[in-house]
Design a protein around this motif. Sequence first.
Motif, PDB file in Angstrom:
ATOM      1  N   VAL A  10       0.696  -1.316   0.177  1.00  0.00           N
ATOM      2  CA  VAL A  10      -0.003  -0.068  -0.012  1.00  0.00           C
ATOM      3  C   VAL A  10       1.017   1.119   0.190  1.00  0.00           C
ATOM      4  O   VAL A  10       2.148   1.243   0.609  1.00  0.00           O
ATOM      5  CB  VAL A  10      -0.987   0.064   1.210  1.00  0.00           C
ATOM      6  CG1 VAL A  10      -1.701   1.219   1.385  1.00  0.00           C
ATOM      7  CG2 VAL A  10      -1.846  -1.312   1.260  1.00  0.00           C
ATOM      8  N   HIS A  22      -6.430   5.769   8.833  1.00  0.00           N
ATOM      9  CA  HIS A  22      -6.137   4.636   7.864  1.00  0.00           C
ATOM     10  C   HIS A  22      -4.745   3.850   8.109  1.00  0.00           C
ATOM     11  O   HIS A  22      -4.746   2.685   7.974  1.00  0.00           O
ATOM     12  CB  HIS A  22      -5.890   5.331   6.501  1.00  0.00           C
ATOM     13  CG  HIS A  22      -7.193   5.607   5.464  1.00  0.00           C
ATOM     14  ND1 HIS A  22      -7.382   5.757   4.310  1.00  0.00           N
ATOM     15  CD2 HIS A  22      -8.558   6.377   6.261  1.00  0.00           C
ATOM     16  CE1 HIS A  22      -8.737   5.877   4.061  1.00  0.00           C
ATOM     17  NE2 HIS A  22      -9.207   6.410   5.281  1.00  0.00           N
ATOM     18  N   SER A  23      -3.804   4.687   8.483  1.00  0.00           N
ATOM     19  CA  SER A  23      -2.588   3.708   9.104  1.00  0.00           C
ATOM     20  C   SER A  23      -2.966   2.883  10.102  1.00  0.00           C
ATOM     21  O   SER A  23      -2.452   1.550  10.036  1.00  0.00           O
ATOM     22  CB  SER A  23      -1.867   4.924   9.605  1.00  0.00           C
ATOM     23  OG  SER A  23      -1.072   5.773   8.534  1.00  0.00           O
ATOM     24  N   TRP A  26      -4.640  -0.065   8.456  1.00  0.00           N
ATOM     25  CA  TRP A  26      -3.970  -0.968   7.649  1.00  0.00           C
ATOM     26  C   TRP A  26      -2.973  -1.795   8.642  1.00  0.00           C
ATOM     27  O   TRP A  26      -2.629  -2.891   8.368  1.00  0.00           O
ATOM     28  CB  TRP A  26      -3.035  -0.101   6.836  1.00  0.00           C
ATOM     29  CG  TRP A  26      -3.478   0.564   5.594  1.00  0.00           C
ATOM     30  CD1 TRP A  26      -3.743   1.764   5.018  1.00  0.00           C
ATOM     31  CD2 TRP A  26      -4.301  -0.293   4.646  1.00  0.00           C
ATOM     32  NE1 TRP A  26      -4.292   2.154   4.182  1.00  0.00           N
ATOM     33  CE2 TRP A  26      -4.695   0.942   3.772  1.00  0.00           C
ATOM     34  CE3 TRP A  26      -4.590  -1.511   4.315  1.00  0.00           C
ATOM     35  CZ2 TRP A  26      -5.316   0.677   2.451  1.00  0.00           C
ATOM     36  CZ3 TRP A  26      -5.490  -1.643   3.276  1.00  0.00           C
ATOM     37  CH2 TRP A  26      -5.760  -0.742   2.251  1.00  0.00           C
ATOM     38  N   VAL A  39      -1.278  -7.104   4.081  1.00  0.00           N
ATOM     39  CA  VAL A  39      -0.922  -5.762   3.692  1.00  0.00           C
ATOM     40  C   VAL A  39       0.452  -5.355   3.993  1.00  0.00           C
ATOM     41  O   VAL A  39       0.972  -5.693   5.127  1.00  0.00           O
ATOM     42  CB  VAL A  39      -1.864  -5.029   4.540  1.00  0.00           C
ATOM     43  CG1 VAL A  39      -1.585  -3.384   4.279  1.00  0.00           C
ATOM     44  CG2 VAL A  39      -3.188  -5.102   3.984  1.00  0.00           C
ATOM     45  N   MET A  41       2.516  -1.819   4.478  1.00  0.00           N
ATOM     46  CA  MET A  41       2.655  -0.417   4.515  1.00  0.00           C
ATOM     47  C   MET A  41       4.005  -0.164   3.989  1.00  0.00           C
ATOM     48  O   MET A  41       4.829   0.497   4.666  1.00  0.00           O
ATOM     49  CB  MET A  41       2.388   0.053   5.896  1.00  0.00           C
ATOM     50  CG  MET A  41       0.786  -0.586   6.509  1.00  0.00           C
ATOM     51  SD  MET A  41       0.847  -0.099   8.372  1.00  0.00           S
ATOM     52  CE  MET A  41       0.712   1.801   8.245  1.00  0.00           C
ATOM     53  N   TRP A  61       5.174   3.162   8.289  1.00  0.00           N
ATOM     54  CA  TRP A  61       5.177   2.955   7.141  1.00  0.00           C
ATOM     55  C   TRP A  61       6.754   2.627   6.725  1.00  0.00           C
ATOM     56  O   TRP A  61       7.478   3.309   7.505  1.00  0.00           O
ATOM     57  CB  TRP A  61       4.775   4.259   6.219  1.00  0.00           C
ATOM     58  CG  TRP A  61       3.232   4.424   6.419  1.00  0.00           C
ATOM     59  CD1 TRP A  61       2.652   5.166   7.419  1.00  0.00           C
ATOM     60  CD2 TRP A  61       2.509   3.764   5.484  1.00  0.00           C
ATOM     61  NE1 TRP A  61       1.348   5.043   7.033  1.00  0.00           N
ATOM     62  CE2 TRP A  61       1.046   4.464   5.845  1.00  0.00           C
ATOM     63  CE3 TRP A  61       2.623   3.001   4.496  1.00  0.00           C
ATOM     64  CZ2 TRP A  61      -0.207   3.917   5.475  1.00  0.00           C
ATOM     65  CZ3 TRP A  61       1.357   2.739   3.768  1.00  0.00           C
ATOM     66  CH2 TRP A  61       0.122   3.117   4.144  1.00  0.00           C
ATOM     67  N   ASP A  81      -3.836   4.664  -1.406  1.00  0.00           N
ATOM     68  CA  ASP A  81      -5.004   5.232  -0.702  1.00  0.00           C
ATOM     69  C   ASP A  81      -4.808   6.581  -0.596  1.00  0.00           C
ATOM     70  O   ASP A  81      -3.704   7.014  -0.307  1.00  0.00           O
ATOM     71  CB  ASP A  81      -4.582   4.478   0.877  1.00  0.00           C
ATOM     72  CG  ASP A  81      -5.627   4.863   1.755  1.00  0.00           C
ATOM     73  OD1 ASP A  81      -6.672   5.405   1.634  1.00  0.00           O
ATOM     74  OD2 ASP A  81      -5.314   4.584   3.043  1.00  0.00           O
ATOM     75  N   THR A 347     -10.759  -0.016  10.241  1.00  0.00           N
ATOM     76  CA  THR A 347     -10.233  -1.558   9.894  1.00  0.00           C
ATOM     77  C   THR A 347     -11.254  -2.375   9.256  1.00  0.00           C
ATOM     78  O   THR A 347     -10.905  -3.172   8.321  1.00  0.00           O
ATOM     79  CB  THR A 347      -9.928  -2.038  11.453  1.00  0.00           C
ATOM     80  OG1 THR A 347      -9.363  -1.274  12.265  1.00  0.00           O
ATOM     81  CG2 THR A 347      -9.161  -3.416  11.489  1.00  0.00           C
ATOM     82  N   MET A 350     -10.836  -1.558   5.594  1.00  0.00           N
ATOM     83  CA  MET A 350      -9.788  -2.216   4.955  1.00  0.00           C
ATOM     84  C   MET A 350      -9.950  -3.702   4.956  1.00  0.00           C
ATOM     85  O   MET A 350      -9.551  -4.257   3.695  1.00  0.00           O
ATOM     86  CB  MET A 350      -8.570  -1.974   5.807  1.00  0.00           C
ATOM     87  CG  MET A 350      -7.958  -0.506   5.919  1.00  0.00           C
ATOM     88  SD  MET A 350      -8.401   0.695   4.671  1.00  0.00           S
ATOM     89  CE  MET A 350      -7.867   2.234   5.483  1.00  0.00           C
TER      90      MET A 350
END
Length: 409
Positions: A10, A22-23, A26, A39, A41, A61, A81, A347, A350
């Motif tokens: 992502v 969102h983090s 993910w 996933v 990151m 990330w 995203d 969550t 996702m």
Amino acid sequence: MSSHDSILRVGMVGYAFMGAAHSQAWRTVNRVFDLPARVRMALVCGRDEPKVAEAADRLGWDGYTTDWRRLVESDEIDVVDICTPGDSHGEIALAALAAGKHVLCEKPLANTVAEAREMTAAAARARASGVRAMCGFNYRRVPAVALMRQLVADGRLGEIRHVRAVYLQDWIVDPQFPLVWRLQKDRAGSGALGDIGAHIIDLTQYVTGQLVTGVSALTETFVRQRPLPAGSSGLAAQADGNGRGTGEVTVDDAAVFVARLDGGALATYEATRFATGRKNALRVEINGSRGSVVFDLERLNELEFLDATRPAAEQGFSRILVTEPEHPYLDAWWPPGHIIGYEHSFTHQMRDFVEAVATATDPTPSFADALQVQLVLDAVERSAEAAAFTEVAKEGAPVNASGRGGGPA
Ligand SMILES: NC(=O)c1ccc[n+]([C@@H]2O[C@H](COP(=O)([O-])OP(=O)(O)OC[C@H]3O[C@@H](n4cnc5c(N)ncnc54)[C@H](O)[C@@H]3O)[C@@H](O)[C@H]2O)c1
């Protein structure tokens, strides 16, 4: 399939409010749900290098970039995203789809219907080569909202007659609150309407399975000039203390509208940033021929349900605690009664997106669904501009200070 079969790398653009939400989602999704893909990151994008480097580290990330085009074109990315303001959704989504990347785009899909149409057409073209696109209306993924939809779909409410939806905030009541991007039409598209009104439009269409066919609307901008912001222009922005002056608010502060739905229901909507004391109050009530149901975001683990088919002597709104494993999404979380919160909706978002991509199915809400919301936003603005508002003549007795009618004797 086991959860280790494939990897989805992502890349996320924007790392502030939604970027953080969102983090978290993910990071969490594979730890909670057993999914056909994992996933990774991989990359986060922001324009300020020290800040995006810090955000990458804090939010988890692997790497960062200051150029979203690099992210979109990278061979190391499968999913883009989009967590930026509306003025960049279209450009980033179109480039990502053209590069063959799956896209998750925050709501509202775009700033205009024309942009939303272009994005929807691009998503349809990309779909032919297996590319998926979804818009982030996360409130669909609150288990109580999903249960509400199930009750309607199962006929437990009968024929839907009324939909009553409000989304109330108060973060700009103070006229000294600065002119952040959400108050600028060229950046945000519209004000309370597109920001929070879009949520209740999507939510009510999703829950009822009915589309808005027409509206009659009023919008208002209560504070038309605001101080220019200093630095950050998010929800927690502060006014520039250096007296750089003020700027014009070019969006609505509040929007109220009535609507017809295609299944015959009448609906009322209110979206405002001027509901003093209301922080993030989203409430939807639906009345049908066989029952009623109420959702209130401040009590998001609950649903109020009235079954009008029960004997009259036993009728009353019952409070369903939506924490059972039979309830949507909840078998993966905690034992019954151990409640969840706002962030879980992301969550779940996702989860549904990863599952759709990994199983080559279409995620919802699609860009086409989000275009339909955009068309409603546009109709509300056009209706408000047309001012098809029936004035009431002042012919009756004036009301005096004590509230009683007080004309000449
Ligand atoms: N689903 C929800 O409940 C929800 C809630 C809030 C916001 N949103 C939506 O999410 C989006 C972002 O809102 P937010 O509250 O996170 O805004 P924000 O101001 O907190 O964050 C925006 C981010 O985008 C970055 N950015 C802006 N332009 C960029 C560009 N050209 N390249 C790279 N980065 C760029 C900013 O630096 C910042 O990190 C909006 O579309 C908004 O409507 C959705």
